[in-house]
Scaffold this motif. Structure first.
Motif, PDB file in Angstrom:
ATOM      1  N   UNK A   1      21.723  -9.651 -19.792  1.00 15.37           N
ATOM      2  CA  UNK A   1      23.042  -9.785 -19.195  1.00 15.37           C
ATOM      3  C   UNK A   1      23.729 -11.071 -19.595  1.00 15.37           C
ATOM      4  N   UNK A   2      24.846 -11.364 -18.899  1.00 16.88           N
ATOM      5  CA  UNK A   2      25.661 -12.527 -19.249  1.00 16.88           C
ATOM      6  C   UNK A   2      25.765 -13.532 -18.109  1.00 16.88           C
ATOM      7  N   UNK A   3      24.894 -13.423 -17.113  1.00 15.88           N
ATOM      8  CA  UNK A   3      24.998 -14.344 -15.985  1.00 15.88           C
ATOM      9  C   UNK A   3      24.689 -15.771 -16.476  1.00 15.88           C
ATOM     10  N   UNK A   4      25.539 -16.747 -16.125  1.00 14.83           N
ATOM     11  CA  UNK A   4      25.343 -18.121 -16.613  1.00 14.83           C
ATOM     12  C   UNK A   4      23.983 -18.681 -16.202  1.00 14.83           C
ATOM     13  N   UNK A   5      23.289 -19.284 -17.146  1.00 17.48           N
ATOM     14  CA  UNK A   5      21.950 -19.780 -16.876  1.00 17.48           C
ATOM     15  C   UNK A   5      21.936 -20.905 -15.853  1.00 17.48           C
ATOM     16  N   UNK A   6      22.926 -21.812 -15.920  1.00 15.60           N
ATOM     17  CA  UNK A   6      22.919 -22.974 -15.037  1.00 15.60           C
ATOM     18  C   UNK A   6      23.653 -22.732 -13.717  1.00 15.60           C
ATOM     19  N   UNK A   7      24.095 -21.482 -13.471  1.00 21.70           N
ATOM     20  CA  UNK A   7      24.751 -21.157 -12.201  1.00 21.70           C
ATOM     21  C   UNK A   7      23.675 -20.709 -11.190  1.00 21.70           C
ATOM     22  N   UNK A   8      23.698 -21.238  -9.959  1.00 21.92           N
ATOM     23  CA  UNK A   8      22.709 -20.817  -8.953  1.00 21.92           C
ATOM     24  C   UNK A   8      22.747 -19.298  -8.757  1.00 21.92           C
ATOM     25  N   UNK A   9      21.614 -18.687  -8.455  1.00 26.75           N
ATOM     26  CA  UNK A   9      21.576 -17.232  -8.278  1.00 26.75           C
ATOM     27  C   UNK A   9      22.453 -16.776  -7.120  1.00 26.75           C
ATOM     28  N   UNK A  10      22.965 -15.576  -7.228  1.00 28.10           N
ATOM     29  CA  UNK A  10      23.825 -15.002  -6.186  1.00 28.10           C
ATOM     30  C   UNK A  10      22.954 -14.541  -5.017  1.00 28.10           C
ATOM     31  N   UNK A  11      23.336 -14.956  -3.820  1.00 26.61           N
ATOM     32  CA  UNK A  11      22.625 -14.576  -2.595  1.00 26.61           C
ATOM     33  C   UNK A  11      23.625 -14.035  -1.585  1.00 26.61           C
ATOM     34  N   UNK A  12      23.187 -13.078  -0.789  1.00 25.79           N
ATOM     35  CA  UNK A  12      24.034 -12.507   0.257  1.00 25.79           C
ATOM     36  C   UNK A  12      23.680 -13.127   1.605  1.00 25.79           C
ATOM     37  N   UNK A  13      24.660 -13.253   2.474  1.00 19.63           N
ATOM     38  CA  UNK A  13      24.492 -13.825   3.821  1.00 19.63           C
ATOM     39  C   UNK A  13      23.938 -15.259   3.755  1.00 19.63           C
ATOM     40  N   UNK A  14      24.229 -15.952   2.681  1.00 24.63           N
ATOM     41  CA  UNK A  14      23.684 -17.292   2.495  1.00 24.63           C
ATOM     42  C   UNK A  14      24.209 -18.253   3.553  1.00 24.63           C
ATOM     43  N   UNK A  15      25.525 -18.221   3.792  1.00 25.59           N
ATOM     44  CA  UNK A  15      26.092 -19.125   4.784  1.00 25.59           C
ATOM     45  C   UNK A  15      25.585 -18.834   6.189  1.00 25.59           C
ATOM     46  N   UNK A  16      25.457 -17.566   6.542  1.00 26.33           N
ATOM     47  CA  UNK A  16      24.978 -17.196   7.866  1.00 26.33           C
ATOM     48  C   UNK A  16      23.530 -17.638   8.072  1.00 26.33           C
ATOM     49  N   UNK A  17      22.697 -17.432   7.054  1.00 29.52           N
ATOM     50  CA  UNK A  17      21.283 -17.796   7.175  1.00 29.52           C
ATOM     51  C   UNK A  17      21.118 -19.314   7.197  1.00 29.52           C
ATOM     52  N   UNK A  18      21.969 -20.037   6.473  1.00 27.89           N
ATOM     53  CA  UNK A  18      21.874 -21.497   6.468  1.00 27.89           C
ATOM     54  C   UNK A  18      22.152 -22.067   7.858  1.00 27.89           C
ATOM     55  N   UNK A  19      22.981 -21.396   8.639  1.00 25.12           N
ATOM     56  CA  UNK A  19      23.262 -21.884   9.996  1.00 25.12           C
ATOM     57  C   UNK A  19      22.027 -21.823  10.880  1.00 25.12           C
ATOM     58  N   UNK A  20      21.064 -20.993  10.514  1.00 19.18           N
ATOM     59  CA  UNK A  20      19.826 -20.900  11.288  1.00 19.18           C
ATOM     60  C   UNK A  20      18.788 -21.924  10.849  1.00 19.18           C
ATOM     61  N   UNK A  21      19.092 -22.694   9.812  1.00 19.62           N
ATOM     62  CA  UNK A  21      18.185 -23.727   9.354  1.00 19.62           C
ATOM     63  C   UNK A  21      17.401 -23.387   8.113  1.00 19.62           C
ATOM     64  N   UNK A  22      17.647 -22.227   7.528  1.00 21.61           N
ATOM     65  CA  UNK A  22      16.935 -21.801   6.321  1.00 21.61           C
ATOM     66  C   UNK A  22      17.895 -21.841   5.136  1.00 21.61           C
ATOM     67  N   UNK A  23      17.526 -22.579   4.116  1.00 21.47           N
ATOM     68  CA  UNK A  23      18.369 -22.728   2.930  1.00 21.47           C
ATOM     69  C   UNK A  23      18.061 -21.602   1.941  1.00 21.47           C
ATOM     70  N   UNK A  24      18.466 -20.399   2.292  1.00 20.77           N
ATOM     71  CA  UNK A  24      18.200 -19.237   1.442  1.00 20.77           C
ATOM     72  C   UNK A  24      19.206 -18.143   1.781  1.00 20.77           C
ATOM     73  N   UNK A  25      18.993 -16.969   1.237  1.00 20.93           N
ATOM     74  CA  UNK A  25      19.845 -15.804   1.480  1.00 20.93           C
ATOM     75  C   UNK A  25      19.129 -14.564   0.984  1.00 20.93           C
ATOM     76  N   UNK A  26      19.746 -13.413   1.166  1.00 17.43           N
ATOM     77  CA  UNK A  26      19.145 -12.166   0.696  1.00 17.43           C
ATOM     78  C   UNK A  26      19.406 -12.015  -0.799  1.00 17.43           C
ATOM     79  N   UNK A  27      18.407 -11.615  -1.554  1.00 15.49           N
ATOM     80  CA  UNK A  27      18.544 -11.557  -3.011  1.00 15.49           C
ATOM     81  C   UNK A  27      19.523 -10.477  -3.460  1.00 15.49           C
ATOM     82  N   UNK A  28      20.139 -10.720  -4.600  1.00 10.88           N
ATOM     83  CA  UNK A  28      21.029  -9.756  -5.235  1.00 10.88           C
ATOM     84  C   UNK A  28      20.496  -9.464  -6.642  1.00 10.88           C
ATOM     85  N   UNK A  29      21.123  -8.524  -7.308  1.00  9.70           N
ATOM     86  CA  UNK A  29      20.698  -8.172  -8.656  1.00  9.70           C
ATOM     87  C   UNK A  29      21.490  -6.993  -9.172  1.00  9.70           C
TER      88      UNK A  29
END
Length: 251
Positions: free
Chosen positions: A146-174
């Motif tokens: 594919x063409x996804x930029x190598x130096x761009x952080x991976x795309x995650x879903x619900x990242x902002x919502x999960x970060x509010x709970x104290x976890x620096x992550x999100x649901x994986x995409x692809x």
């Protein structure tokens, strides 16, 4: 215990009897000592069984149906968020933006892009209005062809919502989420119809089930009334015959 009657004596002894046997052995009387008619225990249990089946069926349909709708709704939001983020990266990539880009930078650029092309009627495929195939190529990483930029952080879903709970992550995409989003889009228009049909089915099950219980109740009442009428006719006929025989013998 259910459907059990306990009888006791003055000396403290008691006996537990099934309701059915108790009704067959004892007669229900009113305050003046007259016999009262009461429904058979088998009839009451038959009606209660059908009412329980209706309630269980409706409850099960409601729970499993609601679980399925919530699950599909959550999955739809998940893949939709993934596809939108991949689309934003595609818009920036097609406009030769420098990566990595923060969420704020990417969001600001997307707003500028929408302000530039929205309402102009441009076809899909232009830099600020990528087509599905263009977005799909960005959904895949460089290792996947594919063409996804190598130096761009991976795309995650619900990242902002999960970060509010104290976890620096999100649901994986692809790439799978991009394909699912395309499949969901073809059927999104039917979602309100499915929900309406689901609610109508719940109401229909309740209405039809209650109708079935009432029909069983009326059927048993009709059968018992007919049996009672036939019994009185039979008893009256036998009584008349005994009286006639006595009168003839006396003569």
């Amino acid at each position: 215990r259910i459907n059990t009657v306990r009888t006791s004596t003055s000396d403290g002894h008691f006996v537990d009897r099934p309701m059915r046997d108790f009704k067959q052995e004892y007669t229900l009387l009113d305050n003046t000592g007259h016999v009262l008619q009461e429904p058979f225990e088998d009839d009451l249990q038959a009606i209660a069984c059908r009412a329980w089946l209706v309630s269980t069926l409706q409850y099960g349909f409601m729970c499993w149906g609601a679980f399925l709708l919530v699950t599909l709704g959550f999955l739809r939001v998940w893949v939709g968020l993934c596809y939108r983020r991949y689309k934003h990266v595609t818009m920036a990539l097609m406009n030769n933006q420098t990566f990595p880009m923060s969420d704020y930078e990417l969001g600001s650029f997307v707003n500028w892009c929408h302000a530039s092309v929205d309402g102009e009627g441009q076809p899909f495929g232009v830099p600020c209005k990528p087509s599905f195939q263009q977005v799909l190529s960005v959904c895949k990483s460089d290792e996947e062809g594919g063409r996804y930029p190598k130096n761009q952080p991976p795309v995650l879903a619900f990242e902002g919502m999960i970060k509010r709970t104290g976890f620096d992550t999100g649901l994986p995409c692809g790439a799978t989420k991009c394909h699912l989003n395309k499949a969901f889009q073809d059927y999104d228009v039917y979602a309100p119809i499915v929900i309406a049909v689901y609610l109508l089915l719940i109401c229909g099950i309740r209405i039809c089930g209650n109708s079935m219980v009432r029909a069983k109740k009326y059927s048993l009442q009709h059968i018992r009334a007919k049996q009672t009428r036939e019994y009185y006719e039979y008893a009256s006929t036998r009584g008349g015959r005994r009286g006639g025989t006595s009168w003839l013998s006396a003569a």
